[in-house]
Design a protein around this motif. Structure first.
Motif, PDB file in Angstrom:
ATOM      1  N   PRO A  36       0.826  -1.214   0.000  1.00 26.22           N
ATOM      2  CA  PRO A  36       0.000   0.000   0.000  1.00 26.22           C
ATOM      3  C   PRO A  36       0.859   1.262   0.000  1.00 26.22           C
ATOM      4  CG  PRO A  36      -0.815  -1.597   1.602  1.00 26.22           C
ATOM      5  CD  PRO A  36       0.501  -2.118   1.122  1.00 26.22           C
ATOM      6  N   ALA A  37       0.470   2.232  -0.812  1.00 20.82           N
ATOM      7  CA  ALA A  37       1.255   3.461  -0.934  1.00 20.82           C
ATOM      8  C   ALA A  37       1.331   4.231   0.376  1.00 20.82           C
ATOM      9  CB  ALA A  37       0.654   4.341  -2.021  1.00 20.82           C
ATOM     10  N   ASP A  38       0.282   4.118   1.192  1.00 24.87           N
ATOM     11  CA  ASP A  38       0.265   4.865   2.453  1.00 24.87           C
ATOM     12  C   ASP A  38       0.915   4.101   3.601  1.00 24.87           C
ATOM     13  OD1 ASP A  38      -1.616   2.883   2.690  1.00 24.87           O
ATOM     14  OD2 ASP A  38      -3.195   4.175   3.518  1.00 24.87           O
ATOM     15  N   SER A  39       1.478   2.921   3.295  1.00 27.87           N
ATOM     16  CA  SER A  39       2.128   2.123   4.338  1.00 27.87           C
ATOM     17  C   SER A  39       3.377   1.450   3.770  1.00 27.87           C
ATOM     18  CB  SER A  39       1.156   1.076   4.891  1.00 27.87           C
ATOM     19  OG  SER A  39       1.731   0.364   5.967  1.00 27.87           O
ATOM     20  N   SER A  55       5.236  -2.294   4.381  1.00 26.37           N
ATOM     21  CA  SER A  55       4.333  -3.064   5.241  1.00 26.37           C
ATOM     22  C   SER A  55       4.121  -4.480   4.728  1.00 26.37           C
ATOM     23  CB  SER A  55       2.976  -2.352   5.361  1.00 26.37           C
ATOM     24  OG  SER A  55       2.360  -2.198   4.095  1.00 26.37           O
TER      25      SER A  55
END
Length: 233
Positions: A192-195, A198
């Protein structure tokens, strides 16, 4: 590159994730690599890229596994490294899981590991060397709801690895189990781009396998847990 003290490798349950990264690294280090999968068509790009040889095999079928190893012996030589990467799931509530789906999951995930280890042991024990690696998961150490079949298989595979390690370690064969505790990045499942970071990188996982292959026998690892820095234990 870290020196690998082996010349041939067989990866069972090969695909486009961890096993593909392992194939590229092992081939790049000069090893001859054989890949086993039920569907070898999915391996065409990888074999073209690396020169690895692909063989059709059913990991849960004793006859198929007994046939696979002699084919590999003839094609690249007896495998000095055997990596068991096959598994299957039967997701759902315990009251509703189809018994045959559960049986299939257990057969591929755990019984197939036994078949692979048995064939590998018959070749490695006389030589007093070799490596047998098993790919585990979060479910190897913690069973999740709706995942009874997968947890049963992965718990079984971990127990198999521990038992075989204690039997074969003193005979010169390095046995190790890898707990992949988290989601693995793939073409179908990007981090995920926001994590960032991860998801586990398959290349990073493969590098850990390579590092363990290179260990001196005075300090062999039996089990290695791998998880992203943000993964909760």
């Amino acid at each position: 590159m870290t020196r690998i003290p082996y010349k041939t490798a067989l990866i069972i349950g090969a695909g486009v994730g961890i096993s593909a990264s392992l194939t590229r690294m092992l081939s790049g280090a000069g090893l001859k690599v054989a890949l086993a999968a039920r569907d070898t068509a999915k391996l065409e790009a990888l074999t073209a890229q690396t020169g690895a040889r692909a063989f059709a095999a059913d990991a849960a079928d004793p006859a198929s596994m007994a046939s696979l190893f002699p084919q590999v012996d003839e094609a690249i030589g007896e495998p000095e490294i055997v990596i068991y990467n096959a598994s299957a799931r039967a997701h759902g509530p315990i009251a509703d899981v189809d018994p045959e789906a559960f049986r299939k999951s257990l057969s591929i995930t755990a019984f197939g590991g036994f078949l692979a280890a048995q064939q590998a042991a018959r070749r490695m024990i006389p030589k007093g060397s070799g490596a047998i690696f098993f790919t585990g998961a979060s479910a190897s150490v913690k069973g999740f709801a709706l995942s009874s079949a997968f947890a049963t298989g992965k718990f079984g595979l971990r127990g198999l690895a521990q038992s075989v390690a204690r039997e074969l370690g003193p005979k010169g064969v390095h046995v190790a189990h890898f707990v992949i505790d988290g989601a693995v990045e793939s073409e179908r499942r990007a981090t995920p781009a926001d994590s960032p970071d991860s998801f586990l990188s398959p290349d990073a996982i493969a590098q850990t396998y390579i590092d363990v292959l290179s260990q001196a026998r005075s300090a062999w690892s039996l089990e290695v847990e791998l998880r992203p820095w943000v993964e909760k234990f």
